[in-house]
Write a protein that holds these residues in place. Structure first.
Motif, PDB file in Angstrom:
ATOM      1  N   LEU A   1       0.826  -1.206   0.000  1.00 32.88           N
ATOM      2  CA  LEU A   1       0.000   0.000   0.000  1.00 32.88           C
ATOM      3  C   LEU A   1       0.861   1.258   0.000  1.00 32.88           C
ATOM      4  CD1 LEU A   1      -3.108  -0.338   0.037  1.00 32.88           C
ATOM      5  CD2 LEU A   1      -3.079   0.615   2.346  1.00 32.88           C
ATOM      6  N   GLU A   2       1.970   1.221   0.730  1.00 34.26           N
ATOM      7  CA  GLU A   2       2.852   2.389   0.808  1.00 34.26           C
ATOM      8  C   GLU A   2       3.454   2.735  -0.550  1.00 34.26           C
ATOM      9  OE1 GLU A   2       4.406   2.248   5.440  1.00 34.26           O
ATOM     10  OE2 GLU A   2       5.580   1.247   3.868  1.00 34.26           O
ATOM     11  N   ARG A   3       3.618   1.754  -1.433  1.00 34.42           N
ATOM     12  CA  ARG A   3       4.147   2.023  -2.765  1.00 34.42           C
ATOM     13  C   ARG A   3       3.203   2.905  -3.565  1.00 34.42           C
ATOM     14  NH1 ARG A   3       5.115  -3.971  -4.695  1.00 34.42           N
ATOM     15  NH2 ARG A   3       5.174  -2.954  -6.732  1.00 34.42           N
ATOM     16  N   VAL A   4       1.906   2.819  -3.294  1.00 33.07           N
ATOM     17  CA  VAL A   4       0.921   3.659  -3.968  1.00 33.07           C
ATOM     18  C   VAL A   4       0.708   4.961  -3.212  1.00 33.07           C
ATOM     19  CG1 VAL A   4      -1.489   3.827  -4.716  1.00 33.07           C
ATOM     20  CG2 VAL A   4      -0.238   1.682  -4.999  1.00 33.07           C
ATOM     21  N   TRP A   5       0.533   4.874  -1.896  1.00 34.88           N
ATOM     22  CA  TRP A   5       0.216   6.066  -1.113  1.00 34.88           C
ATOM     23  C   TRP A   5       1.433   6.971  -0.905  1.00 34.88           C
ATOM     24  CZ3 TRP A   5      -3.781   2.985  -1.558  1.00 34.88           C
ATOM     25  CH2 TRP A   5      -5.047   3.466  -1.273  1.00 34.88           C
ATOM     26  N   GLY A   6       2.652   6.381  -0.959  1.00 40.33           N
ATOM     27  CA  GLY A   6       3.850   7.193  -0.795  1.00 40.33           C
ATOM     28  C   GLY A   6       3.987   7.809   0.582  1.00 40.33           C
TER      29      GLY A   6
ATOM     30  N   VAL B   1       0.694  10.771  -1.376  1.00 42.21           N
ATOM     31  CA  VAL B   1       1.642  11.884  -1.468  1.00 42.21           C
ATOM     32  C   VAL B   1       2.288  11.833  -2.852  1.00 42.21           C
ATOM     33  CG1 VAL B   1       3.749  12.905  -0.542  1.00 42.21           C
ATOM     34  CG2 VAL B   1       2.103  11.821   1.004  1.00 42.21           C
ATOM     35  N   PRO B   2       2.081  12.845  -3.679  1.00 42.58           N
ATOM     36  CA  PRO B   2       2.701  12.816  -5.017  1.00 42.58           C
ATOM     37  C   PRO B   2       4.214  12.966  -4.921  1.00 42.58           C
ATOM     38  CG  PRO B   2       1.644  14.937  -4.614  1.00 42.58           C
ATOM     39  CD  PRO B   2       1.260  14.056  -3.453  1.00 42.58           C
ATOM     40  N   ASP B   3       4.917  12.290  -5.820  1.00 42.43           N
ATOM     41  CA  ASP B   3       6.376  12.407  -5.922  1.00 42.43           C
ATOM     42  C   ASP B   3       7.084  12.014  -4.630  1.00 42.43           C
ATOM     43  OD1 ASP B   3       6.093  13.400  -8.547  1.00 42.43           O
ATOM     44  OD2 ASP B   3       5.754  15.421  -7.744  1.00 42.43           O
TER      45      ASP B   3
ATOM     46  N   HIS C   1       7.100   2.127 -10.136  1.00 43.94           N
ATOM     47  CA  HIS C   1       6.281   3.225  -9.650  1.00 43.94           C
ATOM     48  C   HIS C   1       4.804   2.980  -9.941  1.00 43.94           C
ATOM     49  CE1 HIS C   1       9.599   5.720  -8.404  1.00 43.94           C
ATOM     50  NE2 HIS C   1      10.176   5.578  -9.584  1.00 43.94           N
ATOM     51  N   ALA C   2       3.950   3.542  -9.099  1.00 43.44           N
ATOM     52  CA  ALA C   2       2.513   3.346  -9.258  1.00 43.44           C
ATOM     53  C   ALA C   2       1.927   4.184 -10.382  1.00 43.44           C
ATOM     54  CB  ALA C   2       1.809   3.687  -7.940  1.00 43.44           C
ATOM     55  N   GLY C   3       2.678   5.138 -10.919  1.00 41.26           N
ATOM     56  CA  GLY C   3       2.142   6.011 -11.955  1.00 41.26           C
ATOM     57  C   GLY C   3       1.236   7.064 -11.329  1.00 41.26           C
ATOM     58  N   ASP C   4      -0.017   7.087 -11.743  1.00 38.17           N
ATOM     59  CA  ASP C   4      -0.997   8.022 -11.193  1.00 38.17           C
ATOM     60  C   ASP C   4      -1.434   7.522  -9.818  1.00 38.17           C
ATOM     61  OD1 ASP C   4      -3.070   9.707 -10.578  1.00 38.17           O
ATOM     62  OD2 ASP C   4      -4.401   8.995 -12.169  1.00 38.17           O
ATOM     63  N   ARG C   5      -0.757   7.987  -8.779  1.00 38.73           N
ATOM     64  CA  ARG C   5      -1.047   7.503  -7.432  1.00 38.73           C
ATOM     65  C   ARG C   5      -2.508   7.730  -7.044  1.00 38.73           C
ATOM     66  NH1 ARG C   5       3.708   6.559  -4.417  1.00 38.73           N
ATOM     67  NH2 ARG C   5       5.601   7.465  -5.304  1.00 38.73           N
ATOM     68  N   PHE C   6      -3.039   8.922  -7.370  1.00 40.03           N
ATOM     69  CA  PHE C   6      -4.413   9.238  -6.985  1.00 40.03           C
ATOM     70  C   PHE C   6      -5.413   8.340  -7.721  1.00 40.03           C
ATOM     71  CE2 PHE C   6      -1.997  13.046  -6.000  1.00 40.03           C
ATOM     72  CZ  PHE C   6      -2.454  13.369  -4.728  1.00 40.03           C
ATOM     73  N   GLY C   7      -5.160   8.109  -9.014  1.00 37.52           N
ATOM     74  CA  GLY C   7      -6.049   7.242  -9.780  1.00 37.52           C
ATOM     75  C   GLY C   7      -6.018   5.809  -9.287  1.00 37.52           C
ATOM     76  N   VAL C   8      -4.811   5.304  -9.014  1.00 34.18           N
ATOM     77  CA  VAL C   8      -4.684   3.930  -8.515  1.00 34.18           C
ATOM     78  C   VAL C   8      -5.350   3.799  -7.151  1.00 34.18           C
ATOM     79  CG1 VAL C   8      -3.059   2.157  -7.761  1.00 34.18           C
ATOM     80  CG2 VAL C   8      -2.592   3.471  -9.837  1.00 34.18           C
ATOM     81  N   ALA C   9      -5.119   4.764  -6.272  1.00 30.73           N
ATOM     82  CA  ALA C   9      -5.729   4.714  -4.941  1.00 30.73           C
ATOM     83  C   ALA C   9      -7.249   4.722  -5.037  1.00 30.73           C
ATOM     84  CB  ALA C   9      -5.237   5.892  -4.107  1.00 30.73           C
ATOM     85  N   ALA C  10      -7.801   5.531  -5.952  1.00 31.29           N
ATOM     86  CA  ALA C  10      -9.251   5.570  -6.121  1.00 31.29           C
ATOM     87  C   ALA C  10      -9.792   4.226  -6.600  1.00 31.29           C
ATOM     88  CB  ALA C  10      -9.626   6.677  -7.110  1.00 31.29           C
ATOM     89  N   GLN C  11      -9.074   3.588  -7.526  1.00 25.73           N
ATOM     90  CA  GLN C  11      -9.495   2.276  -8.018  1.00 25.73           C
ATOM     91  C   GLN C  11      -9.449   1.240  -6.897  1.00 25.73           C
ATOM     92  OE1 GLN C  11      -6.982   1.287 -11.330  1.00 25.73           O
ATOM     93  NE2 GLN C  11      -7.658   3.041 -12.555  1.00 25.73           N
ATOM     94  N   TRP C  12      -8.397   1.286  -6.100  1.00 27.25           N
ATOM     95  CA  TRP C  12      -8.264   0.323  -5.010  1.00 27.25           C
ATOM     96  C   TRP C  12      -9.358   0.531  -3.969  1.00 27.25           C
ATOM     97  CZ3 TRP C  12      -2.511  -0.976  -3.539  1.00 27.25           C
ATOM     98  CH2 TRP C  12      -1.846  -1.454  -4.688  1.00 27.25           C
TER      99      TRP C  12
END
Length: 451
Positions: free
Chosen positions: A295-300, A318-320, A329-340
């Motif tokens: 999870l930390e890999r996506v949420w940063g 957290v971006p970047d 890298h997760a890419g679009d962290r916010f998009g991935v988190a929303a999907q999850w």
């Protein structure tokens, strides 16, 4: 159309992925052994050769992974260099292909072409190169030029890298002196003379893994084998059709490229026993700590205070962030988190349950007979040409498959009873490299049917 509907039965291709540092290996199992001892590599390779597998596959990481500046727990035991291990395995195997993962971003064509040609000579024509790229500056810090490449440039560099390597492999004609290769391109300026004559295969087999549009096009233009990741028969058929369709634009036929997804397996004497074993293995593969780390890999951000058996965090990523280094890298962290979040809410999943679902590979679970039938079905339905099997135990995780499933595939006429050729290209039924003298005079021509 299946074999019984007007075409010959396709042969299943099988390879063995050494279960080193990844999310498949269960290190807590009492039968788990060393991931760096030569005895472990030898055991798995010899098991694969006993099972008449096409090749043995090694992944590679150029830098140990970190979280918050501390080395990841699994990485502290070390990560050996692929070509060194495979050169040693060449001496204790005789037919098994030997596939090394080597990065095209942080190596140079003339030097790597020489190393791969050396392995092909040492092994009698069994070498393969899994071409990977890297776009993170964390890995780049290990190298003189540092930095990183943009995503699109990664594939441009890889394509030009393979072009230069192939020119060097082709530059020493039979019975004559080597030609100097002069190359000037966007990525490389090379003036080199090969130090070895043509190797037994002409070119080592090229493997590629990448699911983006750029990755698929690179595979269609360049690769001999694609290491894909698709979990259902329908997804596999769609990927298979798309990549094979692209070959014609590069003057290639469908037989010139083998598609081999990575897959795990769990066997039992009954379907119920296999399902129970598989559930237990998945929970050991995704420990509470692993679930939070994933999870930390996506949420940063540091999520160690969260309960892995509880809901996903409500805080945003957290971006970047550079909290976690060395993973994709997760890419679009916010998009991935929303999907999850949406998936977890829909299915009422905890953090750990969600990670178990999201990180699972294609898996064959059942009795030996049902697993053999399922693997055969994927191949006959054009969802794959075979599979790269990733056991969950090092080094004995492949033993049961070779002992119990391979004989059933052989009985079905879907898998070789014995090796028929000496080179990896022969095992895979691949043609000789295009444009080589070997292709013209039949010296390395592929057999009418794969061995």
């Amino acid at each position: 159309m299946t074999a019984g509907q007007g075409r010959p039965r396709k042969r299943v291709h099988l390879a063995a992925h050494f279960p080193g540092v990844n999310n498949t290996t269960v290190w807590s199992d009492p039968e788990s052994g060393s991931q760096i001892a030569f005895s472990s590599f030898r055991h798995l390779a010899r098991t694969a050769e006993r099972g008449r597998f096409d090749f043995f596959f090694l992944a590679e990481g150029l830098r140990l992974r970190e979280r918050g500046g501390r080395i990841h727990d699994l990485d502290v035991v070390g990560r050996p260099e692929s070509l060194t291990v495979l050169a040693a395995l060449a001496a204790v195997t005789s037919r098994l292909g030997l596939a090394a993962t080597v990065n095209a971003t942080f190596n140079e064509p003339a030097e790597l072409a020489r190393r791969l040609a050396s392995l092909d000579h040492l092994s009698g024509g069994r070498a393969a190169w899994n071409v990977v790229t890297s776009s993170d500056a964390f890995t780049g810090e290990n190298f003189r030029r540092g930095g990183y490449l943009d995503h699109a440039d990664r594939y441009r560099r890889a394509a030009e890298f393979v072009e230069v390597a192939r020119a060097l492999w082709d530059s020493w004609p039979a019975g004559g002196p080597p030609r100097t290769v002069g190359h000037r391109g966007p990525q490389f300026a090379v003036e080199a003379t090969a130090s070895l004559p043509r190797s037994p295969q002409g070119h080592p087999v090229i493997i590629q893994a990448g699911d983006s549009d750029e990755g698929r096009e690179f595979a269609a233009a360049t690769a001999d084998v694609v290491f894909s990741r698709h979990g259902t028969l329908e997804e596999g058929r769609a990927f298979y059709a798309d990549v094979k369709r692209r070959l014609a634009a590069h003057g290639r036929s469908p037989a010139d490229l083998k598609i081999m997804p990575g897959a795990t397996f769990v066997l039992g004497d009954t379907e119920e026993e296999a399902a129970e074993r598989a559930a237990g293995i998945r929970r050991r593969q995704v420990s509470p700590q692993t679930a939070i780390a994933t999870l930390e890999r996506v949420w940063g951000r540091d999520l160690s205070a969260y309960d892995p058996e509880g809901p996903l965090p409500e805080v945003d990523p957290v971006p970047d962030s550079d909290l976690v280094q060395g993973w994709a890298h997760a890419g679009d962290r916010f998009g991935v988190a929303a999907q999850w979040r949406a998936r977890a809410e829909e299915r009422k999943l905890s953090i750990r349950e969600l990670v178990i679902e999201l990180t699972g590979r294609q898996s064959f679970i059942g009795t030996p007979a049902t697993v053999a039938a399922a693997i055969d079905e994927f191949v006959q339905a054009d969802a794959a040409d075979g599979f790269i099997l990733v056991p969950h135990l090092t080094p004995g995780g492949l033993d049961e498959f070779v002992d119990r499933v391979v004989p059933l595939l052989q009985e079905r006429g879907a898998f070789r009873a014995d090796y028929e050729g000496g080179t990896l290209r022969h095992h895979l039924g691949l043609p000789a490299p295009r444009g080589t003298r070997a292709a013209a005079d039949g010296e390395l021509a592929a057999p009418g049917r794969p061995s």
